[in-house]
Design an enzyme around this catalytic site. Sequence first.
Site: not given
Length: 132
Positions: A56, A58, A91, A94
Amino acid sequence: MEKLTVTEKALIDSATEIIKLNFDRKNLNHTVGAAVRYTNGNVYSGVNVSSIHEACAEVIAIGNAISCGERDFECIVAIGRDNSDKVYSPCGNCRQFILEYAPNCHVIVETEAGIKKSRITSLVPYAYHRPE
């Protein structure tokens, strides 16, 4: 939930810029950009990387900052670029990652009342913590 400051709006702009530069319309490999700010004011960004093991945006942004020696996280935001700019809520993976690396970090999220910021601890109630 708190209202955004000028610095948080600038963080959104940084995340928007990184995904505009890297959005992959053809293969959809890079569809989310993230920016993270540290207490010293430095901002690092990243985009998601799609493959058999997705990373991801992040996580990429935080990894980029850690690689540069940063450790004091202040705020993070993720932006999706699919014909419109949209703030994405992190998510579950994350959220756990941010909590472990930056338990005092703010996260910018979209709410029914608009874009706000919240402490990561509010987004992960009853979170798992590694034993010390």
